[in-house]
Design an enzyme around this catalytic site. Sequence first.
Site, PDB file in Angstrom:
ATOM      1  N   TYR A 337      -3.931  -5.801  -1.634  1.00 22.55           N
ATOM      2  CA  TYR A 337      -3.130  -7.017  -2.040  1.00 22.55           C
ATOM      3  C   TYR A 337      -2.290  -6.859  -3.097  1.00 22.55           C
ATOM      4  O   TYR A 337      -2.507  -6.020  -4.063  1.00 22.55           O
ATOM      5  CB  TYR A 337      -4.329  -8.127  -2.582  1.00 22.55           C
ATOM      6  CG  TYR A 337      -3.672  -9.449  -2.750  1.00 22.55           C
ATOM      7  CD1 TYR A 337      -2.286  -9.958  -2.807  1.00 22.55           C
ATOM      8  CD2 TYR A 337      -4.688 -10.521  -2.923  1.00 22.55           C
ATOM      9  CE1 TYR A 337      -1.878 -11.180  -2.718  1.00 22.55           C
ATOM     10  CE2 TYR A 337      -4.310 -11.947  -3.077  1.00 22.55           C
ATOM     11  CZ  TYR A 337      -2.765 -12.117  -2.935  1.00 22.55           C
ATOM     12  OH  TYR A 337      -2.371 -13.371  -3.194  1.00 22.55           O
ATOM     13  N   CYS A 338      -0.843  -7.022  -3.099  1.00 24.98           N
ATOM     14  CA  CYS A 338       0.100  -6.819  -3.784  1.00 24.98           C
ATOM     15  C   CYS A 338       0.164  -5.469  -4.276  1.00 24.98           C
ATOM     16  O   CYS A 338       0.387  -4.352  -3.496  1.00 24.98           O
ATOM     17  CB  CYS A 338      -0.003  -7.619  -4.920  1.00 24.98           C
ATOM     18  SG  CYS A 338       1.293  -7.785  -6.235  1.00 24.98           S
ATOM     19  N   VAL A 339       0.246  -5.316  -5.691  1.00 27.47           N
ATOM     20  CA  VAL A 339       0.143  -3.766  -6.201  1.00 27.47           C
ATOM     21  C   VAL A 339      -0.927  -3.044  -5.458  1.00 27.47           C
ATOM     22  O   VAL A 339      -0.889  -1.800  -5.239  1.00 27.47           O
ATOM     23  CB  VAL A 339       0.377  -3.885  -7.393  1.00 27.47           C
ATOM     24  CG1 VAL A 339      -0.799  -4.049  -8.064  1.00 27.47           C
ATOM     25  CG2 VAL A 339       0.584  -2.388  -8.091  1.00 27.47           C
ATOM     26  N   GLY A 341      -2.025  -3.354  -2.661  1.00 25.74           N
ATOM     27  CA  GLY A 341      -1.433  -2.696  -1.067  1.00 25.74           C
ATOM     28  C   GLY A 341      -0.697  -1.407  -1.408  1.00 25.74           C
ATOM     29  O   GLY A 341      -0.377  -0.671  -0.704  1.00 25.74           O
ATOM     30  N   PHE A 365      -1.679  -7.545   2.209  1.00 26.85           N
ATOM     31  CA  PHE A 365      -0.939  -8.954   1.651  1.00 26.85           C
ATOM     32  C   PHE A 365      -0.039  -8.698   0.854  1.00 26.85           C
ATOM     33  O   PHE A 365      -0.106  -8.387  -0.399  1.00 26.85           O
ATOM     34  CB  PHE A 365      -2.372  -9.579   1.044  1.00 26.85           C
ATOM     35  CG  PHE A 365      -3.743  -9.716   1.777  1.00 26.85           C
ATOM     36  CD1 PHE A 365      -3.871  -9.601   3.188  1.00 26.85           C
ATOM     37  CD2 PHE A 365      -4.657  -9.899   1.172  1.00 26.85           C
ATOM     38  CE1 PHE A 365      -4.775  -9.846   4.006  1.00 26.85           C
ATOM     39  CE2 PHE A 365      -6.044 -10.308   1.941  1.00 26.85           C
ATOM     40  CZ  PHE A 365      -5.971 -10.022   3.293  1.00 26.85           C
TER      41      PHE A 365
END
Length: 601
Positions: A337-339, A341, A365
């Site tokens: 998710y975000c960083v 990811g 994500f």
Amino acid sequence: MSDDRQHPMLQYIINNPEAFANNLAKTLENAGKALAAYLEPREKGEVKQDGADELTNVIKTLAQVGEYWASDPQRAVEAQSRLMTGYIDLWNSSLKRMMGESSLPAAQAEPRDKRFADPDWNDNQFFDFIKQLYLITSKWAEDLVLDASGLDEHTRHKAEFYVTQISNALSPSNFLMTNPELLRLTLESNGENLVKGMQHLVEDIKEGHGAVKIRMTDTSKFALGKNLGLTPGKVVAENDVCQVLQYEPTTTEVLKRPLLIVPPWINKFYILDLTPEKSFIKWAVDQGHTVFVISWVNPDERQAQKSFEHYMKEGILNSLDVIKRATRQQEVNAIGYCVGGTLLSVTLAYMAARGDERIKTATFFTTQVDFTYAGDLKVFVDEEQIAMLEKKMAEHGYLDGSKMASAFNMLRSNDLIWSYVVNNYLKGKDPFPFDLLYWNSDSTRMPAANHSFYLRNCYLENNLAKGRMEMDGERLDLSKVKVPIYNLATREDHIAPPRSVFLGSGCFGGPVDYVLSGSGHIAGVVNPPSRNKYQFWTGGKPEGQLEDWLKKAEEHPGSWWPHWDAWIRSQDATLAKARKPGAYRMKILGDAPGSYVTMKA
């Protein structure tokens, strides 16, 4: 018809002058307390006077815009003429309205602009004039930046961002005497709203240790382990970078491949485990996934030298080892998710270089791997600003959580800053209890080495997408990542814009399913099927331009969660007997959500 309708100005008359005077005195007394709370930590040397460097950067940037217009007298005259034309149009339309003639407004607010929702912004000519004057001036200032040719793209982006921040701050909706709703409330309550609002300000400055920590929700209504982060599970591993959580199964059979979730360390993982009805983690467990989650430490000076490589090795790679010990399974589905990811994509490239094939599918994500179109956060990233930030981080070994929180809030300052300033300090109201905003306020620190590497290699130099990033002696090449990827973007994302996520899809060497969800960075992800909100789009290969992809994409109502679950099963639907935390003699270190997530910044 009531008297108020016959005489609308009666609602702007003080009801009880004596009570109003008393409350005004109390407000001034509380203002003194607020000033004392601000000064005390500075006088004790606990807080350094800062902000000068940031202000200098703003002034330098805007000065470049000013130099463009001032360098040519004709250009300067044209700019002044545009502004005066707008003011003259406003004056003429106002005169017509005073004389009872119909006239079109010289400027109109966007229908979705909540700042000017009160009817008196249109019905009362004084407030309508103030509103239009503001809209004309702010639009003129924004156009000065857009029309200043010759500026490099980064300087223009910064100038546009700074002008927007100044414009939002100076909105007449933020001031008592120019906001009809605030003025009515103050006079109706004889100033009690100001007394309470100033009390809120005192409390928020004390809570922020000399800085205003704007409360967005009633924090007393939430607590981890009581009404947030309730999915049953255990801490099965721990080091000085993270804890690894394994959740209790709720089905007799589960997918053979366990699921590892890599959340961002810029925020805490329980965004995916809010209340049970909103929890992605609980939902995934209920679908038959054996869920493991990395819970990052809230770092202090001890983690100062923890870099991206440490987070990769002690975070993701170590968690894969933990999963094998806990389940006897080598193959894993992973979510970032975000960083988180971005780190997962770095890890996948590193594993590809090393021939490590344990991660069989990857889901992202709102994740960026190509930072060409990384949005307004790029405003904060250039050599000068990063060097300034690194100097600050060197003092303690980390970036204070409030700094990142402020940067994110500035991306939507009207919604996440000024609406709360008005509500809390001018209306004197308590904010509404909202779990998502409680999480948003629960900030985390950033390790100096990690954050510096991230800003330089991703935002500043875009090294991952360019194939120039190195990790532990390996040059990372995303094109060598062949595993199937489910790449989720959200349509209104200010942090990982959908165009940026779409572009990043082309970096990988395997099949990529690009999925676009409605709403933004958080609500577009935390969208359980039971609520049946928003929608999502699926389509062909993420090639070309996002706009062209969207024209051919298929829209689906509701949550993307079941679509993702079906995608996972299409890769491998093999089932196995459910695994409980503690199997295979795994030591249990505590209950979920664990201790790291409760550490306050």
